[in-house]
Design a protein around this motif. Structure first.
Motif, PDB file in Angstrom:
ATOM      1  N   ILE A  58      -3.792   8.028   5.864  1.00 24.36           N
ATOM      2  CA  ILE A  58      -3.439   9.431   5.611  1.00 24.36           C
ATOM      3  C   ILE A  58      -4.620  10.332   5.954  1.00 24.36           C
ATOM      4  O   ILE A  58      -4.472  11.388   6.598  1.00 24.36           O
ATOM      5  N   ALA A  59      -5.817   9.932   5.519  1.00 23.38           N
ATOM      6  CA  ALA A  59      -7.003  10.748   5.758  1.00 23.38           C
ATOM      7  C   ALA A  59      -7.369  10.809   7.238  1.00 23.38           C
ATOM      8  O   ALA A  59      -7.868  11.838   7.715  1.00 23.38           O
ATOM      9  N   LEU A  60      -7.123   9.737   7.997  1.00 23.99           N
ATOM     10  CA  LEU A  60      -7.503   9.682   9.401  1.00 23.99           C
ATOM     11  C   LEU A  60      -6.481  10.339  10.326  1.00 23.99           C
ATOM     12  O   LEU A  60      -6.851  10.888  11.373  1.00 23.99           O
ATOM     13  N   ALA A  61      -5.197  10.279   9.954  1.00 28.03           N
ATOM     14  CA  ALA A  61      -4.122  10.680  10.870  1.00 28.03           C
ATOM     15  C   ALA A  61      -3.956  12.200  10.923  1.00 28.03           C
ATOM     16  O   ALA A  61      -4.429  12.929  10.059  1.00 28.03           O
ATOM     17  N   ASP A  62      -3.227  12.645  11.967  1.00 25.75           N
ATOM     18  CA  ASP A  62      -2.957  14.071  12.119  1.00 25.75           C
ATOM     19  C   ASP A  62      -1.609  14.294  12.797  1.00 25.75           C
ATOM     20  O   ASP A  62      -1.419  15.303  13.478  1.00 25.75           O
ATOM     21  N   ALA A  63      -0.694  13.344  12.625  1.00 23.90           N
ATOM     22  CA  ALA A  63       0.610  13.449  13.270  1.00 23.90           C
ATOM     23  C   ALA A  63       1.667  12.815  12.380  1.00 23.90           C
ATOM     24  O   ALA A  63       1.366  11.897  11.594  1.00 23.90           O
ATOM     25  N   PHE A  64       2.915  13.257  12.535  1.00 24.54           N
ATOM     26  CA  PHE A  64       4.011  12.814  11.685  1.00 24.54           C
ATOM     27  C   PHE A  64       4.179  11.295  11.711  1.00 24.54           C
ATOM     28  O   PHE A  64       4.355  10.665  10.669  1.00 24.54           O
ATOM     29  N   THR A  65       4.117  10.692  12.911  1.00 24.46           N
ATOM     30  CA  THR A  65       4.387   9.258  13.043  1.00 24.46           C
ATOM     31  C   THR A  65       3.385   8.428  12.245  1.00 24.46           C
ATOM     32  O   THR A  65       3.767   7.512  11.499  1.00 24.46           O
ATOM     33  N   TRP A  66       2.092   8.734  12.377  1.00 23.13           N
ATOM     34  CA  TRP A  66       1.081   7.968  11.658  1.00 23.13           C
ATOM     35  C   TRP A  66       1.143   8.224  10.154  1.00 23.13           C
ATOM     36  O   TRP A  66       0.900   7.308   9.356  1.00 23.13           O
ATOM     37  N   TRP A  67       1.468   9.447   9.780  1.00 23.56           N
ATOM     38  CA  TRP A  67       1.639   9.718   8.349  1.00 23.56           C
ATOM     39  C   TRP A  67       2.828   8.942   7.786  1.00 23.56           C
ATOM     40  O   TRP A  67       2.805   8.504   6.639  1.00 23.56           O
ATOM     41  N   ALA A  68       3.879   8.785   8.608  1.00 22.79           N
ATOM     42  CA  ALA A  68       5.028   7.998   8.159  1.00 22.79           C
ATOM     43  C   ALA A  68       4.637   6.530   7.959  1.00 22.79           C
ATOM     44  O   ALA A  68       5.038   5.888   6.972  1.00 22.79           O
ATOM     45  N   VAL A  69       3.824   5.976   8.881  1.00 20.50           N
ATOM     46  CA  VAL A  69       3.341   4.604   8.719  1.00 20.50           C
ATOM     47  C   VAL A  69       2.513   4.480   7.443  1.00 20.50           C
ATOM     48  O   VAL A  69       2.656   3.520   6.669  1.00 20.50           O
ATOM     49  N   ALA A  70       1.658   5.469   7.206  1.00 22.80           N
ATOM     50  CA  ALA A  70       0.821   5.459   5.998  1.00 22.80           C
ATOM     51  C   ALA A  70       1.676   5.524   4.740  1.00 22.80           C
ATOM     52  O   ALA A  70       1.383   4.852   3.735  1.00 22.80           O
ATOM     53  N   ALA A  71       2.730   6.346   4.775  1.00 25.11           N
ATOM     54  CA  ALA A  71       3.618   6.453   3.619  1.00 25.11           C
ATOM     55  C   ALA A  71       4.310   5.125   3.332  1.00 25.11           C
ATOM     56  O   ALA A  71       4.505   4.747   2.168  1.00 25.11           O
ATOM     57  N   VAL A  72       4.675   4.390   4.387  1.00 16.77           N
ATOM     58  CA  VAL A  72       5.287   3.071   4.209  1.00 16.77           C
ATOM     59  C   VAL A  72       4.291   2.109   3.566  1.00 16.77           C
ATOM     60  O   VAL A  72       4.637   1.351   2.648  1.00 16.77           O
ATOM     61  N   LEU A  73       3.036   2.135   4.026  1.00 17.67           N
ATOM     62  CA  LEU A  73       2.010   1.282   3.420  1.00 17.67           C
ATOM     63  C   LEU A  73       1.795   1.627   1.949  1.00 17.67           C
ATOM     64  O   LEU A  73       1.707   0.737   1.092  1.00 17.67           O
ATOM     65  N   LEU A  74       1.718   2.918   1.654  1.00 12.67           N
ATOM     66  CA  LEU A  74       1.565   3.340   0.258  1.00 12.67           C
ATOM     67  C   LEU A  74       2.731   2.847  -0.589  1.00 12.67           C
ATOM     68  O   LEU A  74       2.547   2.343  -1.702  1.00 12.67           O
ATOM     69  N   GLY A  75       3.940   3.007  -0.066  1.00 12.21           N
ATOM     70  CA  GLY A  75       5.123   2.577  -0.808  1.00 12.21           C
ATOM     71  C   GLY A  75       5.161   1.075  -1.016  1.00 12.21           C
ATOM     72  O   GLY A  75       5.483   0.596  -2.107  1.00 12.21           O
ATOM     73  N   ALA A  76       4.799   0.318   0.032  1.00 11.49           N
ATOM     74  CA  ALA A  76       4.811  -1.145  -0.085  1.00 11.49           C
ATOM     75  C   ALA A  76       3.776  -1.620  -1.101  1.00 11.49           C
ATOM     76  O   ALA A  76       4.055  -2.492  -1.936  1.00 11.49           O
ATOM     77  N   GLY A  77       2.571  -1.048  -1.051  1.00 11.41           N
ATOM     78  CA  GLY A  77       1.542  -1.432  -2.006  1.00 11.41           C
ATOM     79  C   GLY A  77       1.924  -1.098  -3.431  1.00 11.41           C
ATOM     80  O   GLY A  77       1.709  -1.895  -4.358  1.00 11.41           O
ATOM     81  N   THR A  78       2.510   0.070  -3.621  1.00 10.53           N
ATOM     82  CA  THR A  78       2.919   0.473  -4.967  1.00 10.53           C
ATOM     83  C   THR A  78       4.050  -0.413  -5.476  1.00 10.53           C
ATOM     84  O   THR A  78       4.098  -0.745  -6.667  1.00 10.53           O
ATOM     85  N   ALA A  79       4.957  -0.810  -4.583  1.00 12.02           N
ATOM     86  CA  ALA A  79       6.044  -1.708  -4.984  1.00 12.02           C
ATOM     87  C   ALA A  79       5.500  -3.046  -5.462  1.00 12.02           C
ATOM     88  O   ALA A  79       6.059  -3.662  -6.384  1.00 12.02           O
TER      89      ALA A  79
END
Length: 435
Positions: free
Chosen positions: A322-343
């Protein structure tokens, strides 16, 4: 007249209590929906309608929510033991009713903060109680699976509602349309809890009467009768697994407070539309929510400790992206990682508390764990706001990423495996606990 005389025969097990269990799953989905109504819209309202420019000031509503919910979690466990689970659940829904109305009519930011105090109290009572009631019903064998279903229902509802409110806000404006969903959720949740949910305290008493100690003797010092102060001390500091879970829960919701309050602002500054921000706001909790359908059950097979530690590290990786990215696609990948880790972490932490805490004081221990966990909202709002005001949003994200990686290390070093497979334990006294 005794409890047994006024209710159906009390039997532990998911299959034996399926109707009540899945009713509580539905109720917790409505609890999650009450939280989801704010995820996309309020960070945008703070700046556009209320002129909250400083991040610290804008995040006051999350700080108020976190403090109120954390404190209420503690009392929810104590009151559930003293007065029963159902009265606490119904009280939580009554307190939720005015929240969407206050958000619709709020003339100043103070009204929004006040609405979030009520929302925090309501969430502390309703979510804590649905957790406790499900643990009561299923007995020891399916605890991880039960918590996975509970948390999945809540956070899928957060995600779906965040997505829906994003589209409603884009089509009809930031108020009042998105908060009409909250009115419907509150009415339905109150009705179901009042009319159909049954008390489960008798199930906890049955399990306590037939409690089987660990074969390794690790919990022999945790007696059936502990004072409130002793339960607090064991859960917070002394008992290695309980205290490790408490700190991990706090850091986990610190992440969620950051995501709730600052991610929409970061995405908007990059030029994303409200609809796309809504997708990102929904993606994190939807992966989190659905993922728990699998991770909770996996923790019953594989154990709790390493799912928790690995989940914290996966979240740290998502935050770094999230901190490194600056585009929708990479933020979406980061959101998936966050969600998977939290799950991986969320239902497993609750299951580990249920593993260690004696049934006689388990509700209080769950409440104390959730006090620390939801205190993370307040810590996250304050820490993220101060760091973002001083150094920018990305610096706040990096700070939380470092704390998350360190929390996973604490679990790896301090926590022991809490889940004991019960194939050798007597099954008859549990009345079908393995169902």
């Amino acid at each position: 007249m005794s409890l047994r005389a006024t209710q159906r025969p009390i039997i532990l097990g998911l299959r034996q209590n399926a109707a009540q269990f899945f009713l509580l799953v539905a109720v917790n989905a409505l609890v999650g929906g009450m939280l989801g109504q704010e995820r996309t819209v309020l960070p945008l309202l703070a700046e556009s309608e209320f002129g909250q420019q400083a991040y610290t000031a804008a995040l006051t509503y999350i700080l108020a929510f976190g403090v109120a919910k954390a404190a209420t979690n503690y009392f929810a466990g104590t009151w559930s033991d003293r007065h029963g689970r159902k009265p606490v659940l119904v009280a939580g829904w009554l307190i939720a009713v005015p929240v969407p109305l206050l958000l619709i009519w709020a003339p100043t930011w103070g009204w929004v903060v006040a609405a979030n105090v009520l929302l925090g109290i309501s969430q502390g009572l309703t979510w804590s109680t649905t957790v406790i009631m499900k643990i009561d019903l299923v007995g020891p064998a399916r605890r991880g699976f039960a918590m996975g279903l509970n948390e999945a229902a809540g956070y899928v509802a957060v995600a779906v509602t965040a997505l829906a409110t994003g589209y409603l806000a884009e089509a009809y404006g930031l108020r009042p349309a998105p908060f009409l969903l909250g009115i419907a959720y509150a009415a339905l949740g109150l009705g179901l809890s009042t009319l159909l949910v049954r008390e489960t305290r008798g199930h906890a008493r049955l399990e306590a009467a037939n409690h089987v100690a660990r074969a390794d003797g690790r919990h022999d010092h945790l007696h059936q009768e502990l004072s409130n102060r002793q339960v607090f001390t064991q859960t917070s500091f002394r008992e290695p697994a309980l205290s490790s879970a408490s700190q991990a829960g706090l850091v986990n919701n610190l992440i969620d407070g950051l995501a709730w309050g600052l991610f929409p602002v970061l995405f908007a500054a990059a030029g994303l539309s409200v609809g796309r921000i809504g997708i990102l706001a929904a993606l994190y909790p939807v992966v989190w929510g659905f993922g728990q359908l699998f991770t909770g059950a996996l923790s019953d097979r594989w154990g709790r400790k390493w799912l928790i530690a690995t989940g914290m590290w996966v979240q740290a990786l998502g935050l770094a992206l999230i901190a490194l990215a600056d585009a929708f696609t990479w933020w979406a990948v980061a959101a998936v990682l966050l969600g998977a880790g939290t799950a991986m972490v969320y239902p497993t932490l609750l299951a580990s508390i249920g593993d260690v805490a004696h049934p006689a004081w388990r509700a209080r221990s769950v409440g104390i764990y959730r006090l620390w966990r939801d205190g993370g909202f307040a810590v996250g709002a304050l820490l993220a706001g101060v760091v973002a005001d001083a150094f920018g949003i990305r610096a706040a994200v990096w700070t939380v990423a470092a704390l998350t990686a360190a929390s996973g290390l604490v679990v790896a070093v301090r926590m022991y495996e809490t889940h004991q497979r019960r194939t050798s334990a007597p099954s008859a006294p549990q009345g079908g606990a393995n169902g």
